[in-house]
Design an enzyme around this catalytic site. Structure first.
Site, short mmCIF file in Angstrom:
data_model
loop_
_atom_site.label_atom_id
_atom_site.label_comp_id
_atom_site.label_asym_id
_atom_site.label_seq_id
_atom_site.Cartn_x
_atom_site.Cartn_y
_atom_site.Cartn_z
N GLY A 147 -10.69 1.94 -6.70
CA GLY A 147 -10.12 0.64 -6.36
C GLY A 147 -9.79 -0.09 -7.64
N TYR A 189 0.85 -1.19 0.00
CA TYR A 189 0.00 0.00 0.00
C TYR A 189 0.89 1.24 0.00
CZ TYR A 189 -4.45 2.31 1.21
OH TYR A 189 -5.61 3.06 1.20
N MET A 246 -7.28 -3.06 -7.29
CA MET A 246 -5.96 -3.57 -6.96
C MET A 246 -5.75 -4.99 -7.48
SD MET A 246 -4.82 -0.92 -5.73
CE MET A 246 -5.24 0.56 -4.83
N LYS A 269 -17.58 -7.76 5.35
CA LYS A 269 -16.83 -6.92 6.28
C LYS A 269 -16.85 -7.46 7.70
CE LYS A 269 -15.90 -2.23 7.56
NZ LYS A 269 -15.48 -1.02 6.84
N VAL A 310 -19.12 0.15 0.29
CA VAL A 310 -19.21 1.49 -0.28
C VAL A 310 -20.43 1.59 -1.20
CG1 VAL A 310 -18.11 3.15 -1.84
CG2 VAL A 310 -16.74 2.00 -0.09
#
Lengths: 378, 378
Positions: A285, A59, A287, A372, A183
Site C-alpha cells: 500500500g 484503482y 496510495m 473498518k 492487515v
C-alpha cells in the site's frame, strides 16, 4: 412467480464518491431460475479502502459494467468483498447447495448488493465462489467469515509468499508499519502461529495508544513501537537490535511508503558479504502518493530485495491461489489460532428500500476513516 | 640469492586518500621459494571507484592488514583488480606455470603492487588466481585482460542474474543510467550477444555527447538518450513505448539512484494484473548519498522488484561464481563478440622507486574522475 426484491449500490462512472452512488432496485424471479443458476443473499459486505479507490476511478483494477440489473445504461456494482448465503440453486448445480456460506473468488464481483443471480456457465470461472461454511458445518461464525476474503488473506500471503525459509526456532522477525491496520492485526496473529516474532509500528500521538499496544500484544505481537521511536537512532542501533539479538529482521511489511518505509529498511538485518538470505521490503500500500524510498547504501550492503504485493493481482492471475489461501485461513480460524479483528458492523434490514441502502453505505464510507465498516444484513 | 625489488601502495588506516598512501619497498627472494609458493609480477592494475571507497574507509568490504611486506606495523595494500604474470613457481605447484596470465579470484587481494609472493597452502582459497591467458595460448590481449575482473564481469552478472527468461526474439529491453560508464559499455555489448535491446541514458549537456552516442551505438547499443529526455513525459509516454512497441522493458540497471533511478522505473513495462514477469530495478551503485526511490503506485501496478547487486559480495559468498563469470567473458572476447572498453593507461617502469610508484597512483586517482585509469607495467 416468486420475486425477490433486491437492492444494489451502483454507479455509471467513477468519480466523487459522495455524488456518484446510486441505489438500484431490481428483482430476481426464482421460479425462472436456470438449471445452472444460483441465487445468493448477502450476510455481510465490508467497505475496504480499495473499494473506494475503485469508485474514485483511481484503482488499476477496474469494475465491470453490466446491464444485468435491468438498468437503462450499464452500471458497475460497488464492492469486492462479501459474504453470502446460497438461497436457491438450479437443478443442475452440484457444487453449491442452499445454506452454503460463500465468498466471490474473483475481484470486481460487485458485492454491494443484497442478492445476486449468478450463472455458473462461465467457462473462464466455473466455480465463482469459495465455500467458507454451510448449514451442515457451521465451523466459523459471521464475524470470522465476514472479512475473510481480503485482510487475513493478505496477511497470510504477505508472510507466506516472500520468505520461504522461515526459521522455525523463533529467530526471525517481521517489522511492519500500519501496525494498527486490519492487515497488521492479522499479521501478528499468523506470524505467531509460525513462531515468527513481530515489531508493529503504530502512529505516534494517538490518544488510545495504550489500548492499541495492549490489543496488539494480546493478539500475539512481540513488540509495538511508535513511528517516532522506529525512526530514532536509539531504536535503530540499540533497542531493536537488543530485542532481536542473534536473530534477524528479515521481512518488512510496508503499507505507508515515504519515510516510514525507509525506516523499516533501516531495521532490516542483512549482510550482502556473508548472508545468503536477502531481507525483503514488501510494499502492499502507500496510495498517499509518497514514493517508495530508502537508503541506497543500506540496500546494497544489506542486499535488500523490494517487492510489490497486491492480493487482487495475485487472484486475477491465479484464482486457485486465493482458494488455497482462504482454506489456510479457515483452518487457522477453526483451530482457534486466529481471532477475527473487530470491525464496526452496521445493520441493514434486507427488506428496506434501495434509498436506505445507499444512505447506510454513504454513512459507512464516511466513517471508514475511523476503522473498518461492515454492513451486516438481517 | 636472487632478489626481486618490489613496490606496493599501502596504508595503515583508511582516510583522506591524498594523505594516507605510502610507497612500501620490499623484496622477494626467489631462491627461498617454498614448494607451494608462486611469484607473480604485475602487468596492469586498474583504479576503480570501489578501491577509492575502500581507501577512504567507507566501503563495507574491508581491506586485509598484513605484515608480509616486512613493515614495522601491519599495512593494507590498495586495489582489488589486477592482471599478473606468473614468473616463478615452487616445485609442488601444478595449477599455475610461469607465463600464465592470472587475476586474483577474491576481492581485497591488494593488487596495487608490482609483485606478490603467494602461498597456495590456504585451504580456504586453494586456487587464489583465475588464469585468463598463458604463454602457450595468448588468446586475449592485455587491453582485454587488464580489466576483465570487474567491469565486464559486473555487466555479465547484471544481465544474467535477475532475468532468467530473456526473450530470444529481441522483444526484451534493458534501460540503464550510467550509460557512458565502463559497466554501461559492456552491458550494451553483452546484451547484443543475447538479442536484448538496450536504452542507455547518459548525462545531458556533455560537450562530447555526439561521440558518446556514436560509441555506444557502435558497440551495439539500440538507443541512447539523455537523462533530461528520459525524465520527460514525451519519452516516457510516447517515444520509448514507440521503440519498444510490443516488447517489454524488463530490466533497469541503476548506478545513480535518486531521480535518475525513479525515471528508470517509469520506463519499465509491467502489469501486476496480467503479467507473470516482474520487471526488475537492479541497483549496483549510487554512493552519491541519494536514496533509492520510485513511485509506490508504479511499483504496485507494474509489480516491480528492486534488488541490490554487488559483485564483491557475490564473489565473497561464492568464489566459483566469479570463476564461471570470467570464463564466460573470456569466451566473448575470444569469439570477438566483446571488445575492450578504452581506458587511460599510465605506464610504470617496474624498476622505478616506490616513491615514483605512489606518485603515479596519486596522479591516476586524481584523473580517475575523467575516466578509468589503469597502471600498465613495463
Amino acid at each position: 412467480m416468486v420475486q425477490i426484491n433486491a437492492s444494489a449500490i451502483t454507479y455509471t462512472k467513477g468519480g466523487d464518491i459522495s455524488k456518484i452512488l446510486l441505489g438500484t432496485a431490481f428483482s430476481i424471479d426464482t421460479q425462472a431460475l436456470g438449471p445452472r443458476q444460483v441465487v445468493i443473499q448477502a450476510l455481510a459486505t465490508p467497505i475496504n479502502p480499495s473499494d473506494l479507490n475503485q469508485l474514485s476511478g483511481t484503482y488499476a483494477s477496474k469494475p465491470n459494467y453490466t446491464s444485468e440489473l435491468g438498468t437503462s445504461v450499464p452500471v458497475a456494482i460497488g464492492g469486492n468483498e462479501g459474504l453470502y448465503k446460497v438461497i436457491e440453486v438450479g437443478k443442475d448445480v452440484d457444487t453449491y447447495k442452499t445454506g452454503d456460506w460463500v465468498i466471490p473468488k474473483l475481484p470486481s464481483f460487485g458485492t454491494w448488493r443484497t442478492h445476486a443471480l449468478v450463472t455458473l456457465d462461465n467457462t473462464e470461472n466455473p466455480d465463482p465462489f469459495i465455500k467458507v461454511s454451510s448449514d451442515d458445518d457451521k465451523s466459523i461464525d459471521l464475524a470470522q467469515a465476514a472479512t475473510i476474503s481480503i485482510n487475513p488473506s493478505t496477511a497470510y500471503q504477505l508472510i507466506d509468499q516472500f520468505i520461504k525459509d522461515w526459521d522455525p526456532n523463533g529467530n526471525d522477525w517481521i517489522i511492519q508499519n500500519g501496525g494498527n491496520s486490519q492487515v497488521g492485526k492479522f499479521v501478528v496473529q499468523i506470524a505467531k502461529t509460525r513462531n515468527i516474532k513481530t515489531i508493529s509500528v503504530i502512529r505516534d500521538g494517538k490518544p488510545d495508544q495504550d489500548e492499541i499496544v495492549k490489543e496488539l500484544l494480546d493478539l500475539g505481537g512481540t513488540k509495538v513501537i511508535t513511528d517516532k521511536e522506529a525512526e530514532s537512532e536509539e531504536y535503530i542501533s540499540n533497542i531493536v537490535p537488543g530485542w532481536v539479538s542473534g536473530g534477524k529482521v528479515i521481512l518488512a511489511l510496508n503499507c505507508v511508503c515515504g519515510k516510514s518505509g525507509a525506516t523499516l529498511v533501516s531495521h532490516l538485518t542483512g549482510n550482502h558479504l556473508t548472508d545468503y538470505r536477502s531481507p525483503h521490503l514488501v510494499t502492499y500500500g502507500g496510495m498517499l502518493g509518497q514514493p517508495l524510498m530508502y537508503s541506497s547504501s543500506e540496500s546494497l550492503f544489506k542486499n535488500v530485495t523490494s517487492k510489490a504485493y497486491w492480493l487482487t493481482a495475485n487472484t486475477k492471475r491465479n484464482p486457485q491461489s486465493k482458494v488455497e489461501t482462504v482454506k489456510k485461513v479457515l483452518d487457522l480460524y477453526k483451530s482457534g489460532d486466529l481471532k477475527p479483528v473487530p470491525f464496526n458492523g452496521k445493520e441493514y434490514n434486507i427488506k428496506s428500500s434501495s434509498d436506505e441502502y445507499v444512505k447506510l453505505f454513504l454513512e459507512g464510507i464516511a466513517e471508514s476513516k475511523n476503522g473498518k465498516q461492515v454492513i451486516i444484513y438481517n
